[in-house]
Scaffold this active site. Structure first.
Site, short mmCIF file in Angstrom:
data_model
loop_
_atom_site.label_atom_id
_atom_site.label_comp_id
_atom_site.label_asym_id
_atom_site.label_seq_id
_atom_site.Cartn_x
_atom_site.Cartn_y
_atom_site.Cartn_z
N TYR A 3 0.90 3.97 6.53
CA TYR A 3 2.27 3.43 6.44
C TYR A 3 3.30 4.56 6.52
CZ TYR A 3 0.78 -1.28 4.91
OH TYR A 3 0.26 -2.54 4.82
N LYS A 35 0.84 -1.20 0.00
CA LYS A 35 0.00 0.00 0.00
C LYS A 35 0.88 1.25 0.00
CE LYS A 35 -2.81 -1.30 3.42
NZ LYS A 35 -2.52 -2.74 3.52
#
Length: 353
Positions: A144, A112
């Site tokens: 993230y 991702k």
């Protein structure tokens, strides 16, 4: 010099594989989780990562040289994902600061990083495949990135090195895991076999036809150990996959053969698992009773939403892993065998019939 590790998220697919590897390598290992597992050679620590006070108390006597961060908490929106998951990383590193013992922190994120969060998954302007580490961040909010920033800030302040690890879909065994494709497919195949339902691929034509790759939790654990103890690998981000590529049109057949069922042809209509398995809780309970299985709650085994997101992607997803190869990491795992190993373990542990 003796190494001691704190594995955060020790009950998950990645954390449990990492804990086992470190114990095999003779490390002192503490495993932190909200609901810890009893694992041989691992000191279990129970704490809530969102509660700084509980963390400080739980980690008060710990002096790990290495920290392995392999956990996240799924929230309703990406803004909440960022708030909660960044805080979890920050709280752990804050709780360990006083000991001054940490030499390296390894953080697990994923693809991702290149594809965007679930809200924007595979949409907009995406980097070319295969994804390479130097492609940098997308111009979207992403938890993230927030987790990375917490590690980078703490490393700068406290003087430890770091590594970031970006696996593709991870295979491994863990009950109650939020993202577990191999177990989801094993339960789905078992239900198809028991009921005579067709074993229908739930994803997109692009995924069926395109090349792709996966990451065995054991390979990921080995890469984290390698990066944590190899000076040249310090302060680097690495993609990590098994090292092979495949098409789902081929892999679907391999999985069907393992379960001794027939793979259906690619479906005319989209067939997501969230729809195919919507009413399977009762079917599963019956199978559990018939075969004396260990987990009657199907929701602790399957994550159809995650498997659908991965297999439904409208773009090719394949990863370049030459960076870690150049740095000296040479592990390889055939992806079909990675699935079979999970299926066999699930059967041995009486989680599937």
């Amino acid at each position: 010099m003796s190494h001691s590790a704190l594995v955060v998220g020790a009950s998950g697919i990645v954390g449990s594989a990492t804990s086992r590897l470190l114990v095999e390598q003779g490390w002192q290992v503490a495993g932190l989780a909200r609901k810890p597992l009893q694992t041989e050679g691992v000191t279990s620590i129970q704490a809530d990562l969102q509660d700084p006070a509980s963390l400080a108390q739980a980690l008060a006597d710990l002096k790990p040289t290495h920290v392995f961060l392999s956990t996240w908490s799924r929230q309703a929106t990406e803004a909440e994902n960022i708030r909660v998951n960044a805080a979890m990383v920050r709280n752990v590193l804050d709780a360990l600061r006083g000991a001054g013992s940490v030499q390296h922190v390894a953080l697990v994120t994923g693809l991702k990083h290149y594809l965007g969060p679930f809200e924007n998954y595979g949409k907009g302007s995406l980097p070319q495949t295969p994804f390479r580490e130097e492609q940098g961040r997308l111009d979207v909010e992403n938890f993230y990135y927030a987790q990375e920033d917490e590690v980078f800030a703490a490393a700068k302040r406290d003087g430890f090195t770091w590594s970031v690890h970006r696996p593709h879909t991870i295979t491994g065994v863990a009950v109650g895991n939020a993202m577990n494709m191999a177990t989801t497919l094993a339960v789905y195949a078992s239900i198809c076999k028991a009921t005579g339902r067709p074993f229908v691929f739930p994803g997109s034509r692009v995924q069926w036809d395109s090349l792709t790759d996966m990451t065995d939790a054991r390979v990921l654990a080995k890469q984290m150990l390698w990066a944590s103890t190899t000076p040249e690998a310090a302060d680097q981000a690495f993609n990590v996959t098994n090292g092979d590529v495949f098409r789902w049109s081929w892999m679907w057949q391999q999985i069907a053969q393992w379960f001794d069922i027939e793979a259906a042809a690619f479906p005319e209509q989209p067939s997501p698992l969230a729809e195919q398995m919507a009413d399977d809780a009762a079917v599963w309970k019956t199978l559990v009773e018939q075969h004396g299985l260990q987990e009657a709650d199907i929701d602790r085994l399957v994550s159809p939403w995650h498997t659908d997101a991965d297999l439904g992607r409208p773009i090719e997803v394949v990863t370049d892993v030459s960076k870690s190869r150049r740095f000296g990491f040479k592990e390889f795992q055939a992806s079909d065998q990675a699935f079979f190993d999970v299926f066999q373990q699930l059967r041995d542990e009486r989680l599937i019939p």
